[in-house]
Motif scaffolding. Structure first.
Motif, short mmCIF file in Angstrom:
data_model
loop_
_atom_site.label_atom_id
_atom_site.label_comp_id
_atom_site.label_asym_id
_atom_site.label_seq_id
_atom_site.Cartn_x
_atom_site.Cartn_y
_atom_site.Cartn_z
N THR A 1 0.60 -1.32 0.14
CA THR A 1 -0.05 0.02 -0.03
C THR A 1 0.79 1.27 0.02
O THR A 1 0.86 2.33 -0.56
N GLU A 2 1.89 1.11 0.87
CA GLU A 2 2.95 2.23 0.89
C GLU A 2 3.58 2.69 -0.34
O GLU A 2 3.53 3.60 -0.88
N LEU A 3 3.89 1.77 -1.10
CA LEU A 3 4.51 1.87 -2.50
C LEU A 3 3.66 2.12 -3.23
O LEU A 3 4.20 3.27 -4.17
N ARG A 4 2.59 1.83 -3.56
CA ARG A 4 1.31 2.36 -4.38
C ARG A 4 1.07 3.79 -4.31
O ARG A 4 1.09 4.35 -5.04
N ARG A 5 0.98 4.03 -2.93
CA ARG A 5 0.66 5.53 -2.74
C ARG A 5 2.07 6.41 -2.99
O ARG A 5 1.50 7.51 -3.40
N GLN A 6 3.05 5.80 -2.68
CA GLN A 6 4.06 6.98 -3.35
C GLN A 6 4.38 6.98 -4.95
O GLN A 6 4.78 7.76 -5.28
N HIS A 7 4.06 6.03 -5.59
CA HIS A 7 4.44 5.80 -6.83
C HIS A 7 3.61 5.32 -7.86
O HIS A 7 3.72 5.32 -9.24
N VAL A 8 2.34 5.06 -7.54
CA VAL A 8 1.27 4.34 -8.22
C VAL A 8 -0.19 5.06 -8.36
O VAL A 8 -0.50 5.61 -7.30
#
Length: 255
Positions: free
Chosen positions: A87-94
Motif C-alpha cells: 500500500t505504501e509503495l502504491r501510494r508513493q508511486h502508482v
C-alpha cells in the motif's frame, strides 16, 4: 511537467503465472507472462473476454499476488512484501483510473484530486494541482461536487486525481468505457500528451480507438501474450482482435 521516478522500466513482469482455485476447478488466468513497460510509454492491453487483461493489471500493480514468477514495481521487487508495504509503495508511486470514477461525493473537484496525496501524508503541490485541473478542462469547476458534474467531467476528475500525486506509473482499467465519443477522445488525447511528457500508462481496453492512442498494444489470449503491435491503427487493432476472437472461439469448440 514534474519529473517522474527515474526507473528505466517502472513495471516489469517475469514469468508471471496466476491460478485461481485448485485441482480440476483451477483456472489459469496468466500463463507465464514476461513483459516490461518502459518509462514514458503508453501501452494498451487487449484480448477476448476472459483472456487475463485485468489479472495482468492487478498483478502488475501489486493488487494481486502471482502464483509464481516475479513483479518489479519502480525498481522494487514485490515478492515478500506485506499488504502495508505494498500500500505504501502504491501510494508513493502508482495511481489508478477505473471505469467507475470512485469519487467522494461530499468533496469538491479540488478536494477529490488532492485526497490521495493527503492520505499518503504529503502536502499537495497546489500549483501542480491547479495545472492538472486546468489540463483536464475543469479550472472553472474546482468547487463543484461530483453530483454537479457530467460523467465525462467526473472521469476527468479521476484522471486529475491520478496525476496530481506525480506517480511513476498510471494503471487505467477501461478508462473511457463509460464516456461518450467526444469526451473519450479528449481524455485519450490528454493521456497521450502526458505520456509524451514522461508519464507511463498501462491501459486495459476493449476499444480499438482507445488502443490506437497507445505506443504499443499487447494482445492476450488465455493468459498469454500472443502478439503485440507497435504504432497501432484502429483498423489494424480491430482486425487483430477479430482474428484472435475467432481463434479463441474455435479453440474452445475443439476442447
Amino acid at each position: 511537467m514534474p519529473t517522474m521516478t527515474a526507473v528505466a522500466s517502472p513495471v516489469q513482469l517475469d514469468a508471471v503465472r496466476k491460478t485461481y482455485g485448485s485441482g480440476d476447478s483451477a483456472v489459469e488466468a496468466l500463463a507465464g507472462v514476461s513483459v516490461s513497460f518502459p518509462a514514458g510509454s503508453f501501452t494498451a492491453v487487449m484480448g477476448p473476454s476472459g483472456s487475463g487483461k485485468s489479472t495482468l493489471l492487478h498483478c502488475a500493480a501489486g493488487l494481486d499476488e502471482p502464483t509464481s514468477g516475479s513483479v518489479t514495481l519502480v525498481g522494487t521487487p514485490l515478492k515478500g512484501k506485506n499488504e502495508t508495504q505494498l500500500t505504501e509503495l502504491r501510494r508513493q508511486h502508482v495511481s489508478f483510473i477505473f471505469q467507475s470514477f470512485n469519487l467522494m461525493p461530499a468533496l469538491n473537484v479540488e478536494q477529490n484530486v488532492t485526497l490521495p496525496t493527503l492520505l499518503a501524508g504529503r502536502e499537495p503541490d497546489r500549483a501542480w494541482v491547479a495545472q492538472v485541473i486546468e489540463r483536464v478542462g475543469l479550472a472553472k469547476r474546482v468547487k463543484h461536487r461530483p453530483g454537479e458534474l457530467s460523467g465525462g467531467q467526473q472521469q476527468r476528475v479521476a484522471i486529475a486525481r491520478a496525476l496530481a500525486s506525480r506517480p511513476a506509473v498510471v494503471f487505467a482499467d477501461e478508462p473511457t468505457g463509460a464516456l461518450d465519443t467526444t469526451t473519450a477522445l479528449e481524455v485519450l488525447t490528454l493521456m497521450r500528451e502526458l505520456v509524451s511528457e514522461g508519464q507511463t500508462i498501462v491501459m486495459v481496453t476493449h476499444d480499438p480507438v482507445a488502443a490506437s492512442y497507445a505506443d504499443t498494444v499487447l494482445f492476450l489470449v488465455d493468459g498469454s501474450i500472443v502478439t503485440q503491435m507497435a504504432t497501432p491503427t484502429v483498423e489494424a487493432v480491430a482486425g487483430t482482435l477479430a482474428d484472435l476472437g475467432a481463434r479463441a472461439k474455435q479453440a474452445r469448440g475443439q476442447r
